[in-house]
Design an enzyme around this catalytic site. Structure first.
Site, PDB file in Angstrom:
ATOM      1  N   GLY A  58      -4.527 -14.103   1.370  1.00  0.00           N
ATOM      2  CA  GLY A  58      -4.609 -12.718   0.952  1.00  0.00           C
ATOM      3  C   GLY A  58      -3.746 -12.374  -0.246  1.00  0.00           C
ATOM      4  N   ILE A  59      -3.199 -11.151  -0.233  1.00  0.00           N
ATOM      5  CA  ILE A  59      -2.388 -10.669  -1.342  1.00  0.00           C
ATOM      6  C   ILE A  59      -1.143 -11.528  -1.520  1.00  0.00           C
ATOM      7  CG2 ILE A  59      -0.946  -8.747  -2.114  1.00  0.00           C
ATOM      8  CD1 ILE A  59      -3.023  -6.840  -0.911  1.00  0.00           C
ATOM      9  N   GLY A 103       4.615 -13.937   4.341  1.00  0.00           N
ATOM     10  CA  GLY A 103       3.192 -13.793   4.637  1.00  0.00           C
ATOM     11  C   GLY A 103       2.322 -14.247   3.487  1.00  0.00           C
ATOM     12  N   SER A 104       2.579 -15.461   2.981  1.00  0.00           N
ATOM     13  CA  SER A 104       1.961 -15.863   1.713  1.00  0.00           C
ATOM     14  C   SER A 104       0.986 -17.024   1.831  1.00  0.00           C
ATOM     15  CB  SER A 104       3.058 -16.204   0.695  1.00  0.00           C
ATOM     16  OG  SER A 104       4.053 -17.032   1.253  1.00  0.00           O
ATOM     17  N   TYR A 138       0.021   1.948  11.517  1.00  0.00           N
ATOM     18  CA  TYR A 138       0.128   1.189  10.271  1.00  0.00           C
ATOM     19  C   TYR A 138       0.699   2.076   9.164  1.00  0.00           C
ATOM     20  CZ  TYR A 138      -1.406  -1.237   6.015  1.00  0.00           C
ATOM     21  OH  TYR A 138      -1.457  -1.842   4.773  1.00  0.00           O
ATOM     22  N   SER A 179       1.662   0.551   0.904  1.00  0.00           N
ATOM     23  CA  SER A 179       0.222   0.794   0.878  1.00  0.00           C
ATOM     24  C   SER A 179      -0.026   2.251   0.541  1.00  0.00           C
ATOM     25  CB  SER A 179      -0.391   0.479   2.248  1.00  0.00           C
ATOM     26  OG  SER A 179      -1.722   0.952   2.346  1.00  0.00           O
TER      27      SER A 179
END
Length: 263
Positions: free
Chosen positions: A18-19, A14-15, A152, A139
């Site tokens: 964002g983070i 997921g790059s 989540y 998180s």
């Protein structure tokens, strides 16, 4: 402290934004060969080009890691990794009573199983080489479950459980496994979440995001959203040789949202 990751291959799920992209940029700046992974070819190409423009080493793989077929596509393209950052995740703001079975399953598949599959594939090679870093992006919501984002929060709590258990499973191998717990962080996704408020107030997206923290996360000590680079800096340290005595840990970069001296 000069972090040198030269010769290390880092895969970040997921790059493309964002983070995840922030982590990829910092790992590349520290000398790692980074592998950008995302579902959209144009986004992957753009992320790779940006890192290369900054003199970093990067290549990309187009794969949907939210399913087993996508994970296999990544394994075929990139069989080995020294550093694995399980960043892929989705979130939304849906009431518990409106969150149906399929949405729970989708969240679990993407937020939990994607990292499980990748760790299961890449850690045997790390063990064989006697060195490796596995990092799960959890998180603060995995510790302080938000009432409006229960599904989540549950998946982020699962990230903590998987990372801690896997660290113990890999004891004595030279492979460390840790979880990072960001708090609210200013990303494109957060900017989209506050877009309606921006239109109504006339304030900037950053100002609205800071206001969200003060209103919805009043325990925050910094009283603002974090920057992507602030999260990426902790990940880069954990990915480095300097963190060799840190494993099985849940490391907070939450701005003090979790009102506790320990997890």
């Amino acid at each position: 402290m000069q972090i040198d990751l030269g010769g290390k291959t880092a895969i970040i799920s997921g790059s493309t934004g964002g983070i995840g992209l922030g982590i990829a940029r910092q790992l590349a700046a520290s000398g790692a060969d980074v592998v950008i992974v995302g579902r959209n070819a144009a986004s992957v190409d753009e992320a790779v080009a940006g890192i290369r423009a900054a003199n970093g080493k990067a290549r990309g793989v187009v794969a949907d890691l939210g399913n087993a077929e996508g994970a296999q596509a990544l394994f075929d393209a990139e069989p080995h990794a020294d550093i694995l950052v399980n960043n892929l995740g989705i979130y939304n703001d849906v009431d518990f009573y409106e969150t149906h079975d399929q949405e729970w399953l989708d969240f679990y598949e993407i937020n939990v199983l994607s990292g499980v599959r990748l760790a299961r594939h890449y850690t045997p090679g790390m063990v064989q080489r006697g060195w490796g870093r596995v990092i799960f992006l959890s998180s603060e919501s995995g510790v302080a479950i938000p009432a409006q984002m229960i599904n989540y929060g549950v998946t982020k709590a699962a990230n903590l459980a998987v990372s801690h258990g896997l660290a113990k499973r890999l004891a004595g191998t030279g492979v460390t496994v840790n979880a990072i717990l960001p708090g609210p962080t200013f990303t494109e996704g957060v900017a989209n979440l506050v877009a309606d408020a921006v239109r109504q107030s006339g304030r900037t997206a950053r100002e609205e995001a800071d206001e969200f923290v003060r209103r919805e996360r009043p325990s925050s000590i910094i009283q603002r959203v974090a920057e992507v680079d602030e999260v990426a800096a902790l990940v880069t340290y954990v990915a480095s040789p300097y963190s060799s005595a840190t494993t099985g840990a849940a490391l907070r970069v939450d701005g003090g949202v979790v009102d506790s001296m320990a997890i």
